[in-house]
Write an enzyme that holds these catalytic residues in place. Structure first.
Site, mmCIF file in Angstrom:
data_model
loop_
_atom_site.group_PDB
_atom_site.id
_atom_site.type_symbol
_atom_site.label_atom_id
_atom_site.label_comp_id
_atom_site.label_asym_id
_atom_site.label_seq_id
_atom_site.Cartn_x
_atom_site.Cartn_y
_atom_site.Cartn_z
ATOM 1 N N ASN A 106 -3.674 -7.285 2.717
ATOM 2 C CA ASN A 106 -3.934 -6.120 3.555
ATOM 3 C C ASN A 106 -2.643 -5.403 3.927
ATOM 4 O O ASN A 106 -1.573 -6.014 3.998
ATOM 5 C CB ASN A 106 -4.681 -6.540 4.828
ATOM 6 C CG ASN A 106 -5.995 -7.219 4.500
ATOM 7 O OD1 ASN A 106 -6.498 -7.070 3.386
ATOM 8 N ND2 ASN A 106 -6.542 -7.964 5.439
ATOM 9 N N VAL A 107 -2.789 -4.113 4.206
ATOM 10 C CA VAL A 107 -1.609 -3.299 4.520
ATOM 11 C C VAL A 107 -1.655 -2.823 5.976
ATOM 12 O O VAL A 107 -0.922 -1.930 6.375
ATOM 13 C CB VAL A 107 -1.516 -2.079 3.556
ATOM 14 C CG1 VAL A 107 -1.349 -2.547 2.116
ATOM 15 C CG2 VAL A 107 -2.722 -1.151 3.686
ATOM 16 N N ASP A 108 -2.562 -3.452 6.778
ATOM 17 C CA ASP A 108 -2.847 -2.913 8.111
ATOM 18 C C ASP A 108 -1.976 -3.471 9.235
ATOM 19 O O ASP A 108 -2.057 -3.003 10.376
ATOM 20 C CB ASP A 108 -4.338 -3.113 8.454
ATOM 21 C CG ASP A 108 -4.812 -4.563 8.303
ATOM 22 O OD1 ASP A 108 -4.005 -5.486 8.530
ATOM 23 O OD2 ASP A 108 -5.998 -4.767 7.971
ATOM 24 N N HIS A 123 0.724 -6.662 -0.843
ATOM 25 C CA HIS A 123 0.527 -5.288 -1.323
ATOM 26 C C HIS A 123 1.267 -4.265 -0.452
ATOM 27 O O HIS A 123 0.859 -3.113 -0.365
ATOM 28 C CB HIS A 123 -0.971 -4.946 -1.380
ATOM 29 C CG HIS A 123 -1.697 -5.678 -2.470
ATOM 30 N ND1 HIS A 123 -3.058 -5.914 -2.469
ATOM 31 C CD2 HIS A 123 -1.242 -6.238 -3.625
ATOM 32 C CE1 HIS A 123 -3.394 -6.574 -3.564
ATOM 33 N NE2 HIS A 123 -2.316 -6.793 -4.271
ATOM 34 N N CYS A 134 14.465 11.279 -1.482
ATOM 35 C CA CYS A 134 15.712 10.748 -0.904
ATOM 36 C C CYS A 134 15.559 9.327 -0.366
ATOM 37 O O CYS A 134 16.527 8.755 0.120
ATOM 38 C CB CYS A 134 16.212 11.666 0.208
ATOM 39 S SG CYS A 134 15.221 11.569 1.714
ATOM 40 N N CYS A 152 8.971 15.022 3.707
ATOM 41 C CA CYS A 152 10.220 14.565 4.335
ATOM 42 C C CYS A 152 11.008 15.805 4.780
ATOM 43 O O CYS A 152 10.770 16.919 4.304
ATOM 44 C CB CYS A 152 11.001 13.799 3.267
ATOM 45 S SG CYS A 152 12.631 13.259 3.749
ATOM 46 N N CYS A 154 13.757 16.563 3.805
ATOM 47 C CA CYS A 154 14.418 17.102 2.598
ATOM 48 C C CYS A 154 13.446 17.852 1.692
ATOM 49 O O CYS A 154 13.849 18.414 0.677
ATOM 50 C CB CYS A 154 15.095 15.963 1.814
ATOM 51 S SG CYS A 154 13.962 15.040 0.742
ATOM 52 N N GLY A 191 -11.835 -13.849 3.585
ATOM 53 C CA GLY A 191 -12.218 -12.444 3.438
ATOM 54 C C GLY A 191 -11.638 -11.728 2.234
ATOM 55 O O GLY A 191 -11.281 -10.556 2.336
ATOM 56 N N SER A 193 -12.422 -10.975 -2.026
ATOM 57 C CA SER A 193 -13.305 -11.170 -3.180
ATOM 58 C C SER A 193 -12.541 -11.876 -4.295
ATOM 59 O O SER A 193 -13.137 -12.323 -5.276
ATOM 60 C CB SER A 193 -13.844 -9.820 -3.666
ATOM 61 O OG SER A 193 -12.768 -8.971 -4.004
#
Ligand code: OAD
Length: 252
Positions: A106-108, A123, A134, A152, A154, A191, A193
Protein backbone atom coordinates in the site's frame (compact mmCIF):
# COMPACT_ATOMS: atom_id res chain seq x y z
CA UNK A 1 -13.32 -27.71 10.70
CA UNK A 2 -11.93 -25.20 13.20
CA UNK A 3 -14.22 -22.29 14.00
CA UNK A 4 -13.14 -18.66 13.84
CA UNK A 5 -12.39 -18.34 17.58
CA UNK A 6 -10.18 -21.44 17.48
CA UNK A 7 -8.25 -19.99 14.56
CA UNK A 8 -7.80 -16.64 16.31
CA UNK A 9 -6.47 -18.48 19.38
CA UNK A 10 -4.23 -20.66 17.19
CA UNK A 11 -2.76 -17.62 15.44
CA UNK A 12 -2.14 -15.84 18.76
CA UNK A 13 -0.34 -18.95 20.07
CA UNK A 14 1.72 -19.28 16.89
CA UNK A 15 2.71 -15.61 17.11
CA UNK A 16 3.69 -15.98 20.77
CA UNK A 17 5.80 -19.04 19.90
CA UNK A 18 7.43 -17.51 16.84
CA UNK A 19 10.99 -16.20 17.02
CA UNK A 20 10.61 -13.76 14.13
CA UNK A 21 7.45 -12.59 12.51
CA UNK A 22 6.82 -10.28 9.54
CA UNK A 23 3.56 -9.15 7.97
CA UNK A 24 2.77 -8.68 4.30
CA UNK A 25 -0.19 -6.39 3.71
CA UNK A 26 -2.26 -5.30 0.75
CA UNK A 27 -5.17 -3.04 -0.11
CA UNK A 28 -7.64 -5.12 1.93
CA UNK A 29 -6.14 -3.92 5.20
CA UNK A 30 -7.09 -0.32 4.34
CA UNK A 31 -10.65 -1.02 3.17
CA UNK A 32 -12.02 -0.37 6.68
CA UNK A 33 -10.27 3.02 6.51
CA UNK A 34 -12.44 3.89 3.51
CA UNK A 35 -9.90 3.19 0.77
CA UNK A 36 -11.27 0.87 -1.92
CA UNK A 37 -9.24 -2.21 -2.92
CA UNK A 38 -8.09 -2.84 -6.50
CA UNK A 39 -9.73 -6.20 -7.14
CA UNK A 40 -12.95 -7.87 -6.04
CA UNK A 41 -16.16 -6.21 -4.86
CA UNK A 42 -15.99 -2.41 -5.12
CA UNK A 43 -12.44 -2.64 -6.46
CA UNK A 44 -10.89 0.20 -8.47
CA UNK A 45 -10.08 -2.13 -11.34
CA UNK A 46 -13.82 -2.74 -11.82
CA UNK A 47 -14.04 0.91 -12.93
CA UNK A 48 -10.67 1.34 -14.63
CA UNK A 49 -8.31 -0.71 -16.72
CA UNK A 50 -5.10 -0.75 -14.63
CA UNK A 51 -2.97 -0.76 -17.76
CA UNK A 52 -4.65 2.48 -18.81
CA UNK A 53 -4.45 4.37 -15.54
CA UNK A 54 -1.66 2.77 -13.54
CA UNK A 55 0.96 1.93 -16.16
CA UNK A 56 3.97 4.22 -16.48
CA UNK A 57 3.55 4.36 -20.27
CA UNK A 58 0.01 5.73 -19.86
CA UNK A 59 1.26 8.31 -17.37
CA UNK A 60 4.07 9.41 -19.68
CA UNK A 61 1.69 9.55 -22.66
CA UNK A 62 -1.03 11.54 -20.90
CA UNK A 63 -0.23 12.59 -17.31
CA UNK A 64 -3.28 14.86 -17.10
CA UNK A 65 -5.60 11.93 -17.83
CA UNK A 66 -4.02 9.69 -15.17
CA UNK A 67 -4.12 12.54 -12.64
CA UNK A 68 -7.75 13.17 -13.54
CA UNK A 69 -8.95 9.57 -13.48
CA UNK A 70 -6.95 8.10 -10.62
CA UNK A 71 -4.49 10.29 -8.79
CA UNK A 72 -6.83 13.15 -7.95
CA UNK A 73 -9.19 10.66 -6.26
CA UNK A 74 -6.29 9.01 -4.41
CA UNK A 75 -5.15 12.45 -3.28
CA UNK A 76 -8.53 13.16 -1.74
CA UNK A 77 -9.12 9.67 -0.25
CA UNK A 78 -5.69 9.39 1.33
CA UNK A 79 -5.71 12.89 2.77
CA UNK A 80 -8.53 11.99 5.18
CA UNK A 81 -7.96 8.24 5.76
CA UNK A 82 -7.05 7.13 9.28
CA UNK A 83 -5.59 3.81 10.47
CA UNK A 84 -8.16 1.16 11.41
CA UNK A 85 -8.08 -1.66 13.96
CA UNK A 86 -5.99 -3.85 11.64
CA UNK A 87 -3.19 -1.28 11.20
CA UNK A 88 -3.35 -0.57 14.93
CA UNK A 89 -3.32 -4.32 15.68
CA UNK A 90 -0.08 -4.83 13.74
CA UNK A 91 1.47 -1.87 15.57
CA UNK A 92 0.36 -3.46 18.87
CA UNK A 93 2.03 -6.72 17.82
CA UNK A 94 5.26 -4.80 17.20
CA UNK A 95 4.98 -3.15 20.61
CA UNK A 96 4.46 -6.56 22.21
CA UNK A 97 7.81 -7.61 20.72
CA UNK A 98 6.23 -10.08 18.29
CA UNK A 99 6.25 -8.44 14.87
CA UNK A 100 9.46 -6.96 13.49
CA UNK A 101 8.48 -5.54 10.12
CA UNK A 102 5.49 -4.76 7.92
CA UNK A 103 6.04 -5.18 4.19
CA UNK A 104 3.20 -3.33 2.51
CA UNK A 105 2.07 -3.00 -1.07
CA UNK A 106 0.00 0.00 0.00
CA UNK A 107 1.01 3.59 -0.63
CA UNK A 108 -1.28 5.16 1.99
CA UNK A 109 1.14 5.51 4.93
CA UNK A 110 -1.43 4.11 7.38
CA UNK A 111 0.92 1.57 9.00
CA UNK A 112 3.29 4.38 10.01
CA UNK A 113 0.33 6.48 11.16
CA UNK A 114 -0.76 3.54 13.35
CA UNK A 115 2.67 3.37 14.99
CA UNK A 116 4.53 0.62 13.10
CA UNK A 117 8.16 1.71 12.99
CA UNK A 118 9.68 -0.65 10.42
CA UNK A 119 7.55 -0.47 7.29
CA UNK A 120 8.84 -1.51 3.88
CA UNK A 121 6.87 0.31 1.21
CA UNK A 122 7.16 -2.16 -1.63
CA UNK A 123 5.25 0.03 -4.10
CA UNK A 124 6.49 3.39 -2.82
CA UNK A 125 4.19 5.95 -1.22
CA UNK A 126 1.76 8.67 -2.13
CA UNK A 127 2.96 11.01 0.60
CA UNK A 128 5.46 12.63 -1.76
CA UNK A 129 5.30 13.94 -5.32
CA UNK A 130 8.41 14.33 -7.44
CA UNK A 131 9.11 16.66 -10.34
CA UNK A 132 9.90 14.70 -13.48
CA UNK A 133 12.25 17.47 -14.66
CA UNK A 134 14.28 18.71 -11.68
CA UNK A 135 13.51 15.88 -9.16
CA UNK A 136 12.38 18.32 -6.46
CA UNK A 137 9.96 16.61 -4.07
CA UNK A 138 6.83 18.07 -2.48
CA UNK A 139 4.75 16.65 0.34
CA UNK A 140 1.41 15.68 -1.19
CA UNK A 141 -0.82 17.99 0.91
CA UNK A 142 1.17 21.04 -0.28
CA UNK A 143 0.59 20.16 -3.96
CA UNK A 144 -1.80 22.52 -5.73
CA UNK A 145 -4.33 20.55 -7.76
CA UNK A 146 -5.97 23.59 -9.37
CA UNK A 147 -3.87 22.74 -12.44
CA UNK A 148 -3.92 19.15 -13.69
CA UNK A 149 -1.35 17.72 -13.97
CA UNK A 150 0.12 19.55 -10.97
CA UNK A 151 3.35 21.34 -11.74
CA UNK A 152 6.64 22.01 -10.01
CA UNK A 153 7.91 25.58 -9.58
CA UNK A 154 10.23 24.80 -12.54
CA UNK A 155 7.25 23.90 -14.74
CA UNK A 156 7.91 20.17 -14.72
CA UNK A 157 5.10 17.66 -14.18
CA UNK A 158 4.71 16.09 -10.73
CA UNK A 159 4.33 12.35 -10.27
CA UNK A 160 3.72 10.38 -7.09
CA UNK A 161 6.61 8.49 -5.50
CA UNK A 162 4.64 5.30 -6.19
CA UNK A 163 5.60 2.39 -8.39
CA UNK A 164 3.50 2.34 -11.55
CA UNK A 165 2.98 -0.90 -13.46
CA UNK A 166 5.95 -1.25 -15.81
CA UNK A 167 8.38 0.22 -13.25
CA UNK A 168 10.90 -1.59 -11.08
CA UNK A 169 10.39 -2.12 -7.35
CA UNK A 170 12.89 0.05 -5.40
CA UNK A 171 16.04 -2.05 -5.07
CA UNK A 172 16.56 -1.81 -1.31
CA UNK A 173 12.89 -2.58 -0.52
CA UNK A 174 12.91 -5.53 -2.89
CA UNK A 175 16.10 -7.06 -1.50
CA UNK A 176 15.13 -6.54 2.14
CA UNK A 177 11.65 -7.98 1.66
CA UNK A 178 12.95 -11.18 0.08
CA UNK A 179 15.64 -11.52 2.78
CA UNK A 180 13.03 -11.18 5.50
CA UNK A 181 10.72 -13.66 3.77
CA UNK A 182 13.55 -16.18 3.63
CA UNK A 183 14.49 -15.69 7.30
CA UNK A 184 11.22 -15.20 9.17
CA UNK A 185 9.59 -17.88 11.30
CA UNK A 186 6.07 -16.68 10.59
CA UNK A 187 4.63 -14.56 7.79
CA UNK A 188 1.22 -13.01 8.43
CA UNK A 189 -0.41 -12.08 5.12
CA UNK A 190 -3.26 -9.58 5.47
CA UNK A 191 -5.67 -8.27 2.84
CA UNK A 192 -3.87 -9.06 -0.38
CA UNK A 193 -5.09 -11.01 -3.39
CA UNK A 194 -1.40 -11.94 -3.90
CA UNK A 195 -1.60 -11.77 -7.67
CA UNK A 196 0.78 -8.90 -8.44
CA UNK A 197 4.43 -9.92 -8.77
CA UNK A 198 6.99 -9.82 -7.32
CA UNK A 199 5.29 -9.20 -3.94
CA UNK A 200 2.97 -12.16 -4.56
CA UNK A 201 6.01 -14.49 -4.32
CA UNK A 202 6.93 -13.44 -0.77
CA UNK A 203 4.59 -15.92 1.01
CA UNK A 204 5.85 -18.74 -1.21
CA UNK A 205 9.48 -17.83 -0.45
CA UNK A 206 8.70 -17.73 3.28
CA UNK A 207 7.07 -21.15 3.15
CA UNK A 208 9.89 -22.67 1.07
CA UNK A 209 12.33 -21.53 3.76
CA UNK A 210 10.34 -23.17 6.52
CA UNK A 211 8.16 -20.31 7.82
CA UNK A 212 4.61 -20.74 8.94
CA UNK A 213 2.38 -18.74 6.57
CA UNK A 214 -0.97 -17.51 7.88
CA UNK A 215 -3.45 -15.51 5.85
CA UNK A 216 -6.18 -13.09 6.90
CA UNK A 217 -8.55 -12.09 4.12
CA UNK A 218 -12.22 -11.31 3.56
CA UNK A 219 -12.45 -14.16 1.03
CA UNK A 220 -10.37 -17.13 -0.12
CA UNK A 221 -7.43 -16.34 -2.42
CA UNK A 222 -5.10 -18.64 -4.32
CA UNK A 223 -2.93 -18.75 -1.16
CA UNK A 224 -5.83 -20.32 0.76
CA UNK A 225 -5.36 -24.07 1.17
CA UNK A 226 -2.03 -23.96 -0.69
CA UNK A 227 0.78 -21.59 0.33
CA UNK A 228 -0.98 -20.57 3.54
CA UNK A 229 -0.85 -23.20 6.30
CA UNK A 230 -4.20 -21.86 7.44
CA UNK A 231 -6.45 -18.88 6.71
CA UNK A 232 -8.77 -16.71 8.77
CA UNK A 233 -11.59 -15.39 6.65
CA UNK A 234 -13.22 -12.13 7.71
CA UNK A 235 -12.58 -8.43 8.17
CA UNK A 236 -8.96 -7.57 8.87
CA UNK A 237 -9.85 -5.06 11.59
CA UNK A 238 -11.85 -7.59 13.64
CA UNK A 239 -9.37 -10.41 13.22
CA UNK A 240 -6.05 -8.60 13.69
CA UNK A 241 -7.54 -6.66 16.60
CA UNK A 242 -8.73 -9.86 18.32
CA UNK A 243 -5.40 -11.62 17.75
CA UNK A 244 -3.44 -8.62 19.10
CA UNK A 245 -5.55 -8.61 22.28
CA UNK A 246 -4.87 -12.31 22.91
CA UNK A 247 -1.15 -11.84 22.28
CA UNK A 248 -1.07 -8.92 24.73
CA UNK A 249 -2.81 -11.08 27.35
CA UNK A 250 -0.30 -13.86 26.68
CA UNK A 251 2.57 -11.43 27.18
CA UNK A 252 1.03 -9.70 30.19
P1 OAD B 1 -6.18 -6.33 -4.13
O1 OAD B 1 -7.26 -5.31 -4.31
O2 OAD B 1 -5.77 -7.12 -5.31
O3 OAD B 1 -6.63 -7.37 -3.01
C1 OAD B 1 -7.22 -6.96 -1.81
C2 OAD B 1 -7.64 -8.20 -1.02
O4 OAD B 1 -8.15 -7.77 0.22
C3 OAD B 1 -8.72 -9.03 -1.72
O5 OAD B 1 -8.36 -10.39 -1.68
C4 OAD B 1 -9.97 -8.75 -0.86
O6 OAD B 1 -10.83 -9.88 -0.77
C5 OAD B 1 -9.36 -8.47 0.49
N1 OAD B 1 -10.18 -7.61 1.36
C6 OAD B 1 -11.06 -6.62 1.02
N2 OAD B 1 -11.58 -6.05 2.12
C7 OAD B 1 -11.02 -6.67 3.19
C8 OAD B 1 -11.16 -6.52 4.61
N3 OAD B 1 -11.97 -5.61 5.16
N4 OAD B 1 -10.43 -7.34 5.39
C9 OAD B 1 -9.59 -8.27 4.86
N5 OAD B 1 -9.43 -8.45 3.53
C10 OAD B 1 -10.13 -7.66 2.71
O7 OAD B 1 -4.96 -5.55 -3.45
P2 OAD B 1 -3.42 -5.94 -3.41
O8 OAD B 1 -3.24 -7.40 -3.29
O9 OAD B 1 -2.79 -5.07 -2.41
O10 OAD B 1 -0.16 -2.21 -7.43
O11 OAD B 1 -2.98 -5.47 -4.86
C11 OAD B 1 -1.62 -5.56 -5.19
C12 OAD B 1 -1.23 -4.46 -6.14
O12 OAD B 1 -2.14 -4.41 -7.26
C13 OAD B 1 -1.36 -3.06 -5.56
O13 OAD B 1 -0.27 -2.68 -4.75
C14 OAD B 1 -1.45 -2.21 -6.80
C15 OAD B 1 -2.48 -3.04 -7.54
O14 OAD B 1 -2.60 -2.89 -8.87
C16 OAD B 1 0.19 -1.25 -8.29
O15 OAD B 1 -0.57 -0.35 -8.59
C17 OAD B 1 1.59 -1.38 -8.83
Amino acid sequence: MANQNDLIRRLADDLLASESCVALTGAGISVESGIPPFRGKGGLWERFDPMEVAHIDSFLRDPARVWDLLLREMHSLLSTARPNAAHLGLARLEKAGILSTVITQNVDGLHQAAGSTDVIEFHGNFAWQRCMECEKTYSTPEVDLSTIPPLCACGGILRPECVFFGEAIPEHELARSFQLAARCGLMLVVGTSAVVQPSASLPQVARQHGALVVEINREPTHLTGSVAHYSLLGRAGDLVGAVASLVEQGRG
